[in-house]
Design a protein around this motif. Structure first.
Motif, PDB file in Angstrom:
ATOM      1  N   PRO A   1       0.836  -1.202   0.000  1.00 37.07           N
ATOM      2  CA  PRO A   1       0.000   0.000   0.000  1.00 37.07           C
ATOM      3  C   PRO A   1       0.869   1.249   0.000  1.00 37.07           C
ATOM      4  O   PRO A   1       1.995   1.239   0.486  1.00 37.07           O
ATOM      5  CB  PRO A   1      -0.806  -0.121   1.294  1.00 37.07           C
ATOM      6  CG  PRO A   1       0.027  -1.003   2.162  1.00 37.07           C
ATOM      7  CD  PRO A   1       0.758  -1.939   1.247  1.00 37.07           C
ATOM      8  N   GLU A   2       0.313   2.286  -0.571  1.00 34.77           N
ATOM      9  CA  GLU A   2       1.023   3.558  -0.584  1.00 34.77           C
ATOM     10  C   GLU A   2       1.141   4.063   0.840  1.00 34.77           C
ATOM     11  O   GLU A   2       0.181   4.021   1.601  1.00 34.77           O
ATOM     12  CB  GLU A   2       0.257   4.580  -1.426  1.00 34.77           C
ATOM     13  CG  GLU A   2       0.249   4.258  -2.912  1.00 34.77           C
ATOM     14  CD  GLU A   2       1.635   4.347  -3.524  1.00 34.77           C
ATOM     15  OE1 GLU A   2       2.410   5.246  -3.110  1.00 34.77           O
ATOM     16  OE2 GLU A   2       1.952   3.530  -4.385  1.00 34.77           O
ATOM     17  N   PRO A   3       2.304   4.532   1.227  1.00 35.28           N
ATOM     18  CA  PRO A   3       2.446   5.019   2.599  1.00 35.28           C
ATOM     19  C   PRO A   3       1.617   6.285   2.798  1.00 35.28           C
ATOM     20  O   PRO A   3       1.531   7.142   1.924  1.00 35.28           O
ATOM     21  CB  PRO A   3       3.935   5.310   2.725  1.00 35.28           C
ATOM     22  CG  PRO A   3       4.416   5.476   1.328  1.00 35.28           C
ATOM     23  CD  PRO A   3       3.537   4.634   0.465  1.00 35.28           C
ATOM     24  N   VAL A   4       1.002   6.374   3.948  1.00 35.76           N
ATOM     25  CA  VAL A   4       0.184   7.533   4.283  1.00 35.76           C
ATOM     26  C   VAL A   4       1.101   8.584   4.888  1.00 35.76           C
ATOM     27  O   VAL A   4       1.700   8.372   5.935  1.00 35.76           O
ATOM     28  CB  VAL A   4      -0.941   7.154   5.275  1.00 35.76           C
ATOM     29  CG1 VAL A   4      -1.742   8.380   5.651  1.00 35.76           C
ATOM     30  CG2 VAL A   4      -1.808   6.066   4.686  1.00 35.76           C
ATOM     31  N   VAL A   5       1.221   9.675   4.173  1.00 35.46           N
ATOM     32  CA  VAL A   5       2.076  10.758   4.648  1.00 35.46           C
ATOM     33  C   VAL A   5       1.167  11.830   5.226  1.00 35.46           C
ATOM     34  O   VAL A   5       0.326  12.384   4.520  1.00 35.46           O
ATOM     35  CB  VAL A   5       2.924  11.337   3.489  1.00 35.46           C
ATOM     36  CG1 VAL A   5       3.803  12.474   3.998  1.00 35.46           C
ATOM     37  CG2 VAL A   5       3.752  10.236   2.857  1.00 35.46           C
ATOM     38  N   PRO A   6       1.303  12.122   6.513  1.00 36.20           N
ATOM     39  CA  PRO A   6       0.441  13.159   7.091  1.00 36.20           C
ATOM     40  C   PRO A   6       0.806  14.528   6.522  1.00 36.20           C
ATOM     41  O   PRO A   6       1.940  14.787   6.145  1.00 36.20           O
ATOM     42  CB  PRO A   6       0.744  13.083   8.587  1.00 36.20           C
ATOM     43  CG  PRO A   6       2.090  12.446   8.680  1.00 36.20           C
ATOM     44  CD  PRO A   6       2.223  11.556   7.478  1.00 36.20           C
ATOM     45  N   ALA A   7      -0.197  15.361   6.440  1.00 38.40           N
ATOM     46  CA  ALA A   7       0.026  16.715   5.937  1.00 38.40           C
ATOM     47  C   ALA A   7       0.930  17.449   6.914  1.00 38.40           C
ATOM     48  O   ALA A   7       0.798  17.296   8.128  1.00 38.40           O
ATOM     49  CB  ALA A   7      -1.302  17.443   5.790  1.00 38.40           C
ATOM     50  N   PRO A   8       1.855  18.232   6.397  1.00 37.86           N
ATOM     51  CA  PRO A   8       2.760  18.933   7.300  1.00 37.86           C
ATOM     52  C   PRO A   8       1.991  19.940   8.153  1.00 37.86           C
ATOM     53  O   PRO A   8       1.085  20.613   7.692  1.00 37.86           O
ATOM     54  CB  PRO A   8       3.737  19.645   6.362  1.00 37.86           C
ATOM     55  CG  PRO A   8       3.068  19.675   5.037  1.00 37.86           C
ATOM     56  CD  PRO A   8       2.128  18.523   4.999  1.00 37.86           C
ATOM     57  N   VAL A   9       2.368  19.983   9.395  1.00 42.82           N
ATOM     58  CA  VAL A   9       1.728  20.906  10.331  1.00 42.82           C
ATOM     59  C   VAL A   9       2.459  22.238  10.239  1.00 42.82           C
ATOM     60  O   VAL A   9       3.675  22.298  10.435  1.00 42.82           O
ATOM     61  CB  VAL A   9       1.792  20.353  11.772  1.00 42.82           C
ATOM     62  CG1 VAL A   9       1.168  21.338  12.735  1.00 42.82           C
ATOM     63  CG2 VAL A   9       1.135  19.002  11.840  1.00 42.82           C
ATOM     64  N   GLN A  10       1.706  23.292   9.916  1.00 43.74           N
ATOM     65  CA  GLN A  10       2.316  24.608   9.805  1.00 43.74           C
ATOM     66  C   GLN A  10       1.974  25.433  11.037  1.00 43.74           C
ATOM     67  O   GLN A  10       0.836  25.407  11.513  1.00 43.74           O
ATOM     68  CB  GLN A  10       1.817  25.316   8.556  1.00 43.74           C
ATOM     69  CG  GLN A  10       2.224  24.595   7.284  1.00 43.74           C
ATOM     70  CD  GLN A  10       1.746  25.330   6.055  1.00 43.74           C
ATOM     71  OE1 GLN A  10       1.038  26.330   6.158  1.00 43.74           O
ATOM     72  NE2 GLN A  10       2.113  24.831   4.905  1.00 43.74           N
ATOM     73  N   PRO A  11       2.971  26.145  11.542  1.00 49.19           N
ATOM     74  CA  PRO A  11       2.682  26.990  12.703  1.00 49.19           C
ATOM     75  C   PRO A  11       1.735  28.118  12.279  1.00 49.19           C
ATOM     76  O   PRO A  11       1.670  28.482  11.113  1.00 49.19           O
ATOM     77  CB  PRO A  11       4.052  27.522  13.110  1.00 49.19           C
ATOM     78  CG  PRO A  11       4.892  27.418  11.880  1.00 49.19           C
ATOM     79  CD  PRO A  11       4.350  26.251  11.107  1.00 49.19           C
ATOM     80  N   PRO A  12       0.992  28.620  13.207  1.00 50.37           N
ATOM     81  CA  PRO A  12       0.074  29.699  12.847  1.00 50.37           C
ATOM     82  C   PRO A  12       0.851  30.903  12.307  1.00 50.37           C
ATOM     83  O   PRO A  12       1.930  31.243  12.780  1.00 50.37           O
ATOM     84  CB  PRO A  12      -0.637  30.042  14.162  1.00 50.37           C
ATOM     85  CG  PRO A  12       0.175  29.402  15.239  1.00 50.37           C
ATOM     86  CD  PRO A  12       0.956  28.309  14.622  1.00 50.37           C
ATOM     87  N   ALA A  13       0.292  31.520  11.291  1.00 51.51           N
ATOM     88  CA  ALA A  13       0.957  32.650  10.653  1.00 51.51           C
ATOM     89  C   ALA A  13       0.873  33.887  11.546  1.00 51.51           C
ATOM     90  O   ALA A  13      -0.151  34.141  12.186  1.00 51.51           O
ATOM     91  CB  ALA A  13       0.312  32.929   9.308  1.00 51.51           C
TER      92      ALA A  13
END
Length: 119
Positions: free
Chosen positions: A88-100
């Motif tokens: 299966p394709e590895p599940v890559v979590p969306a990068p967490v961005q700090p609040p702008a």
């Protein structure tokens, strides 16, 4: 099979002449010839017996494929893992961005902030 160079054979013949002497050397050479012929006859007989025992269904087998020296364990494991189903394709979590931080506009003629220690 046996890797004997010409020099080694010549050395063995010289040693045989010295040890056995010229009178017994022809007799031992005949015995050696008979022994080699007998070994060849036994080997060909064993091959023929094996073919008879295995039967006709084993005549067209490529025995070189059965040679264990050709196997690469990494390739075997890779093929075994990929054989059943694709991974299966590895599940890559969306990068967490700090609040702008809010954008602060500079007034006309105001200098931009500068940090002396950062450069």
């Amino acid at each position: 099979m046996i890797d004997i160079s010409v020099e080694k054979v010549a050395l063995l013949l010289i040693i045989a002449v010295l040890v056995l002497g010229p009178t017994k050397l022809p007799e031992y050479a005949r015995k050696l010839g008979r022994l080699i012929r007998e070994l060849r006859r036994m080997a060909s007989g064993a091959q023929e017996k094996l073919r008879q025992e295995l039967g006709p269904e084993f005549e067209d087998i490529d025995w070189r494929k059965m040679d264990p020296r050709q196997y690469d364990p990494r390739r075997i494991i890779r093929e075994a893992l990929l054989e059943d189903e694709p991974l299966p394709e590895p599940v890559v979590p969306a990068p967490v961005q700090p609040p702008a931080r809010p954008v602060v506009r500079l007034a006309a003629g105001q200098k931009a902030p500068f940090d002396d220690e950062s450069t």
